[in-house]
Design a protein around this motif. Sequence first.
Motif, mmCIF file in Angstrom:
data_model
loop_
_atom_site.group_PDB
_atom_site.id
_atom_site.type_symbol
_atom_site.label_atom_id
_atom_site.label_comp_id
_atom_site.label_asym_id
_atom_site.label_seq_id
_atom_site.Cartn_x
_atom_site.Cartn_y
_atom_site.Cartn_z
ATOM 1 N N ASP A 116 -44.981 6.174 10.124
ATOM 2 C CA ASP A 116 -44.925 6.793 11.444
ATOM 3 C C ASP A 116 -43.541 7.294 11.839
ATOM 4 O O ASP A 116 -43.420 8.342 12.471
ATOM 5 C CB ASP A 116 -45.397 5.789 12.508
ATOM 6 N N THR A 117 -42.497 6.567 11.474
ATOM 7 C CA THR A 117 -41.159 6.865 11.974
ATOM 8 C C THR A 117 -40.436 7.839 11.050
ATOM 9 O O THR A 117 -40.256 7.545 9.873
ATOM 10 C CB THR A 117 -40.329 5.581 12.103
ATOM 11 N N PRO A 118 -40.009 9.000 11.557
ATOM 12 C CA PRO A 118 -39.249 9.924 10.703
ATOM 13 C C PRO A 118 -37.888 9.344 10.354
ATOM 14 O O PRO A 118 -37.292 8.598 11.130
ATOM 15 C CB PRO A 118 -39.114 11.172 11.569
ATOM 16 N N ILE A 119 -37.387 9.717 9.163
ATOM 17 C CA ILE A 119 -36.102 9.188 8.703
ATOM 18 C C ILE A 119 -34.950 10.006 9.247
ATOM 19 O O ILE A 119 -34.023 9.488 9.868
ATOM 20 C CB ILE A 119 -36.042 9.192 7.162
ATOM 21 N N ILE A 120 -34.993 11.309 9.012
ATOM 22 C CA ILE A 120 -33.848 12.156 9.329
ATOM 23 C C ILE A 120 -34.333 13.582 9.517
ATOM 24 O O ILE A 120 -35.292 14.013 8.889
ATOM 25 C CB ILE A 120 -32.786 12.075 8.204
ATOM 26 N N GLU A 121 -33.677 14.318 10.411
ATOM 27 C CA GLU A 121 -34.034 15.720 10.650
ATOM 28 C C GLU A 121 -33.248 16.618 9.702
ATOM 29 O O GLU A 121 -32.087 16.361 9.410
ATOM 30 C CB GLU A 121 -33.726 16.099 12.098
ATOM 31 N N GLU A 122 -33.909 17.663 9.235
ATOM 32 C CA GLU A 122 -33.278 18.617 8.326
ATOM 33 C C GLU A 122 -33.462 20.024 8.878
ATOM 34 O O GLU A 122 -34.567 20.435 9.224
ATOM 35 C CB GLU A 122 -33.915 18.532 6.935
ATOM 36 N N SER A 123 -32.360 20.756 9.004
ATOM 37 C CA SER A 123 -32.417 22.168 9.376
ATOM 38 C C SER A 123 -32.432 23.010 8.102
ATOM 39 O O SER A 123 -31.671 22.749 7.173
ATOM 40 C CB SER A 123 -31.196 22.559 10.219
ATOM 41 N N ILE A 124 -33.307 24.010 8.064
ATOM 42 C CA ILE A 124 -33.402 24.889 6.903
ATOM 43 C C ILE A 124 -32.582 26.153 7.153
ATOM 44 O O ILE A 124 -32.706 26.797 8.191
ATOM 45 C CB ILE A 124 -34.868 25.251 6.601
ATOM 46 N N TYR A 125 -31.733 26.491 6.190
ATOM 47 C CA TYR A 125 -30.913 27.695 6.231
ATOM 48 C C TYR A 125 -31.316 28.615 5.083
ATOM 49 O O TYR A 125 -31.903 28.158 4.092
ATOM 50 C CB TYR A 125 -29.435 27.338 6.065
ATOM 51 N N PHE A 126 -30.982 29.900 5.215
ATOM 52 C CA PHE A 126 -31.015 30.805 4.077
ATOM 53 C C PHE A 126 -29.598 30.962 3.557
ATOM 54 O O PHE A 126 -28.665 31.220 4.324
ATOM 55 C CB PHE A 126 -31.588 32.175 4.451
ATOM 56 N N TYR A 127 -29.438 30.828 2.251
ATOM 57 C CA TYR A 127 -28.157 31.056 1.582
ATOM 58 C C TYR A 127 -28.225 32.403 0.880
ATOM 59 O O TYR A 127 -29.285 32.801 0.378
ATOM 60 C CB TYR A 127 -27.870 29.917 0.608
#
Length: 275
Positions: A116-127
């Motif tokens: 249930d509990t998320p670990i960490i947030e990740e933002s997606i970028y374009f390189y």
Amino acid sequence: MTLTCRTAAYVLALGMLLGSSVSRAEDTSSDSLGDLKVRICGTPAYPPVSWIAPNGRVEGVNAALIRALLLPLGVQVDDQQNSNWRRCLKEVELGNVDVISGFRNEERLQFVTYLDTPIIEESIYFYYPIGAPFEFTRWENLTGMRIGVMRGDSFGDGPDAALQTYPDLEWVSTQNQNLLKLADGRLDAVPMGKLSGQLQTAALGLNGRVGHTATDVNDYWYVAISKKSPLMKWLPELNERLERLLKNPAIIPSLLARQKTLYLRTMQRPSQEAK
């Protein structure tokens, strides 16, 4: 070091990192999983959140938390991996691997259950190649672009569908391949995590040759249990323990810092090798 000694050493080290969290979790646990052995695997392309060391060990913030979740219960964790992310997912589907971490999507929900509990947030970028920058505004703007995507990668159901619709996709097995192609101008863009893209660019000696732009995608990493794993019957216990671990506000920043240092020390190349 034997598995038993390695487990004890890891739990002791994690206890120092988390203060009293590990010992408190052990004291309140009513059961033990005994001599259960489980396998974990992960994506090699998202340091410091998830990566594979040269010795084949699954590393990253997520793997550290999975070990913290299981080792105090007496579970033996096989964290050796010699496959890419796509094969890892297939092994989870077959029941040969018990635990992974990743983004949630409908396809994966067919064969895993997420805690249930998320670990960490990740933002997606374009390189992109530094000589051919672009600003992301909408997915439709990718039409006609050469986009490198790692096999098995997912950015959520909406972005995944858009990637299949608009650009010319080139599938690879490792993110290093994508970044080196970008630096040579053989790709127009690669979607990657903000943290991982910058870290891998530095490790390959490509700073100054690859740029990046933010997208509209922010998602969370979750721990996922194979529906064929014996851990399924322990879901309430695992949910409770993970929530308790992540209540410590210092754990994620501490693990991120440690894993960044470990990744660069382990994986960084001399800059001339990347040219």
